[in-house]
Enzyme design. Structure first.
Site, mmCIF file in Angstrom:
data_model
loop_
_atom_site.group_PDB
_atom_site.id
_atom_site.type_symbol
_atom_site.label_atom_id
_atom_site.label_comp_id
_atom_site.label_asym_id
_atom_site.label_seq_id
_atom_site.Cartn_x
_atom_site.Cartn_y
_atom_site.Cartn_z
ATOM 1 N N LYS A 114 5.351 8.334 -0.182
ATOM 2 C CA LYS A 114 4.600 8.570 1.280
ATOM 3 C C LYS A 114 4.796 9.741 1.546
ATOM 4 O O LYS A 114 4.069 10.490 2.158
ATOM 5 C CB LYS A 114 4.796 7.231 2.259
ATOM 6 C CG LYS A 114 4.085 5.996 1.610
ATOM 7 C CD LYS A 114 3.690 5.309 2.696
ATOM 8 C CE LYS A 114 2.725 4.149 2.251
ATOM 9 N NZ LYS A 114 2.566 2.916 2.744
ATOM 10 N N LYS A 196 -1.398 2.708 -8.675
ATOM 11 C CA LYS A 196 -1.788 1.418 -8.238
ATOM 12 C C LYS A 196 -2.934 1.579 -7.282
ATOM 13 O O LYS A 196 -3.296 2.522 -6.666
ATOM 14 C CB LYS A 196 -0.538 0.500 -7.568
ATOM 15 C CG LYS A 196 -0.358 1.046 -6.004
ATOM 16 C CD LYS A 196 0.455 0.086 -5.013
ATOM 17 C CE LYS A 196 0.536 0.537 -3.884
ATOM 18 N NZ LYS A 196 1.035 -0.341 -2.703
ATOM 19 N N LYS A 199 -5.150 0.630 -0.752
ATOM 20 C CA LYS A 199 -6.110 0.673 0.471
ATOM 21 C C LYS A 199 -6.045 1.997 1.366
ATOM 22 O O LYS A 199 -7.084 2.039 1.991
ATOM 23 C CB LYS A 199 -5.919 -0.644 1.253
ATOM 24 C CG LYS A 199 -4.510 -0.871 1.996
ATOM 25 C CD LYS A 199 -4.418 -2.168 2.720
ATOM 26 C CE LYS A 199 -3.164 -2.806 2.742
ATOM 27 N NZ LYS A 199 -2.183 -2.109 2.935
HETATM 28 P P1 TYM Z 1 1.091 -3.323 2.082
HETATM 29 O O1 TYM Z 1 0.056 -3.493 3.067
HETATM 30 O O2 TYM Z 1 1.091 -2.060 1.276
HETATM 31 O O3 TYM Z 1 0.487 -4.498 0.760
HETATM 32 C C1 TYM Z 1 0.300 -5.753 1.145
HETATM 33 C C2 TYM Z 1 0.647 -6.569 0.047
HETATM 34 O O4 TYM Z 1 -0.276 -6.541 -1.032
HETATM 35 C C3 TYM Z 1 0.620 -6.185 -2.384
HETATM 36 N N1 TYM Z 1 -0.140 -4.949 -2.991
HETATM 37 C C4 TYM Z 1 -0.569 -5.024 -4.346
HETATM 38 N N2 TYM Z 1 -0.314 -6.168 -5.179
HETATM 39 C C5 TYM Z 1 -0.850 -5.856 -6.632
HETATM 40 N N3 TYM Z 1 -1.586 -4.871 -6.773
HETATM 41 C C6 TYM Z 1 -1.969 -3.878 -5.953
HETATM 42 N N4 TYM Z 1 -2.475 -2.717 -6.330
HETATM 43 C C7 TYM Z 1 -1.439 -3.986 -4.640
HETATM 44 N N5 TYM Z 1 -1.281 -3.284 -3.465
HETATM 45 C C8 TYM Z 1 -0.766 -3.941 -2.440
HETATM 46 C C9 TYM Z 1 1.988 -5.528 -1.996
HETATM 47 O O5 TYM Z 1 3.216 -5.669 -2.840
HETATM 48 C C10 TYM Z 1 1.967 -6.520 -0.616
HETATM 49 O O6 TYM Z 1 2.769 -7.758 -1.069
HETATM 50 N N6 TYM Z 1 5.619 -3.450 3.711
HETATM 51 C C11 TYM Z 1 4.433 -4.358 3.372
HETATM 52 C C12 TYM Z 1 3.928 -5.382 4.529
HETATM 53 C C13 TYM Z 1 5.222 -6.018 5.047
HETATM 54 C C14 TYM Z 1 5.607 -7.368 4.527
HETATM 55 C C15 TYM Z 1 6.556 -7.495 5.552
HETATM 56 C C16 TYM Z 1 5.601 -7.967 3.458
HETATM 57 C C17 TYM Z 1 5.570 -5.599 6.283
HETATM 58 N N7 TYM Z 1 6.599 -6.380 6.495
HETATM 59 C C18 TYM Z 1 7.436 -8.491 5.549
HETATM 60 C C19 TYM Z 1 6.251 -8.933 3.394
HETATM 61 C C20 TYM Z 1 7.095 -9.446 4.151
HETATM 62 C C21 TYM Z 1 3.407 -3.181 2.933
HETATM 63 O O7 TYM Z 1 3.294 -2.195 3.153
HETATM 64 O O8 TYM Z 1 2.268 -4.126 2.145
#
Ligand code: TYM
Length: 334
Positions: A114, A196, A199
């Site tokens: 990032k 990957k 979003k």
């Molecule tokens: P974030 O918002 O980037 O993504 C949310 C969830 O989606 C999964 N993910 C994917 N899985 C498979 N293929 C992909 N292309 C893909 N893109 C995203 C991510 O692994 C995630 O599970 N830091 C976290 C959000 C968060 C969180 C937490 C998660 C904040 N606090 C506490 C668990 C527990 C994040 O940025 O996810």
């Protein structure tokens, strides 16, 4: 006494939910609400580590809640809340900042990626983000954290913090385990199978969002990158045929079919038949979710009731842990 184990996870409303967000974690969450005590939230505090348009962030946070419910997260059976409504996250996040090391935060792959992509805004929040994520997790003393593969390292860091903190103060936090699906943990971009599906990458033609129109979804899949090999057959080989493997993963998640079944289904048919079939399976998978999400989104009073009740419940649980932490580190009781 309630013997249920606890699950917790969140998604940043930093962009529209994609097929990656859905097939990695979200798709698995509803199956867990009967068996576990589940907390699912919109991680808006995390979203602002990258500059957001305020109106878009507000809209997406509510849309995300409507989409969670449409995916099967019944608010009567699990706790759905907006992260910024539960002030304990930011408070514990600060404390945990003081128990995470500069070196370990510097090693986080997502921080490195990032900061490379947002060179003009490498802010402190981007760097300490995993401490806030550890706080999100540890406040609820969960057993499992259902996430995609890219969050494994952050959950590991939360585990290191637990070890360090409990080592000094005794058993304050429960040790959480990541819960990563075998199929779908890393859905790749349809136009670049080395990256990957994300979003927050605007303008990425390799992305399908949960609310995309069926025509758009079909177009995206028809132009998905397959592979330049000459055999042009549907075979699961992630190393040599990553584009096809990605499409097979999506098709398998959408239909429940195994890779062997998919190979048999498309034997001798080539990519021309395979790609639209994946698109159709995704359209059918998303159709009921889209209809339900639109219906829920139109009912603002209902959504407000859900997030208010969710924040109240989450806050009660979170406060118990925060008080314990404050006492342990030596703060005077309020
Ligand atoms: P974030 O918002 O980037 O993504 C949310 C969830 O989606 C999964 N993910 C994917 N899985 C498979 N293929 C992909 N292309 C893909 N893109 C995203 C991510 O692994 C995630 O599970 N830091 C976290 C959000 C968060 C969180 C937490 C998660 C904040 N606090 C506490 C668990 C527990 C994040 O940025 O996810």
């Amino acid at each position: 006494m309630d013997e249920k184990k606890t699950m917790l996870s969140g998604i940043k409303p930093s962009g529209d939910l994609t097929l990656g967000s859905y097939l990695g974690p979200l798709h698995h969450w509803p199956k867990m609400i009967e068996e576990y005590d589940c907390y699912y939230f919109m991680a808006d505090l995390h979203a602002i580590t990258v500059r957001q348009n305020p109106a878009d962030l507000r809209r997406r946070t509510l849309e995300q809640l409507a989409q969670y419910i449409a995916c099967g997260l019944d608010p009567e059976k699990c706790t759905l809340f907006i992260q910024s409504h539960v002030h304990q996250h930011a408070e514990l996040g600060w404390v945990l900042n003081c128990y995470a090391m500069f070196g370990e935060l510097s090693r986080m792959t997502q921080f490195k990626d990032k900061s490379a992509r947002n060179a003009d805004n490498i802010n402190g929040g981007l760097f300490t983000y995993p401490c806030l994520m550890a706080a999100d997790i540890l406040l609820y003393q969960p057993d499992f954290i259902p996430v995609g593969d890219d969050q494994r390292q952050h959950v590991e860091l939360a585990r290191n913090i637990v070890q360090r903190f409990n080592g000094v103060y005794g058993d304050v936090f429960k040790m959480p385990e990541p819960y990563i699906p075998k199929v779908g943990a890393r859905i790749m971009s349809l136009t670049n199978p080395a990256a990957k599906m994300s979003k927050s990458d605007n303008g990425d033609t390799g992305r399908v969002t949960l609310m995309d129109d069926p025509n758009v979804i079909m177009k995206q899949f028809k132009r998905a990158i397959t592979d330049s090999d000459t055999e042009r057959c549907v075979r699961y080989d992630p190393e040599n045929k990553p584009g096809v493997a990605n499409l097979m993963t999506i098709y398998s998640s959408a239909t429940g079919r195994s890779f062997a079944e998919i190979e048999r289904e498309f034997d001798g048919l080539g990519y021309g038949k395979f790609k639209p079939a994946v698109g159709e399976a995704v359209v059918e998978m998303l159709r009921p979710i889209q209809e339900e999400a639109r219906r829920i989104m139109a009912d603002k009073a209902y959504l407000e009731g859900v997030y208010r009740a969710g924040a109240e419940k989450a806050s009660r649980t979170a406060e118990k842990t925060l008080r314990k932490v404050y006492k342990k580190v030596g703060f005077v009781a309020r």
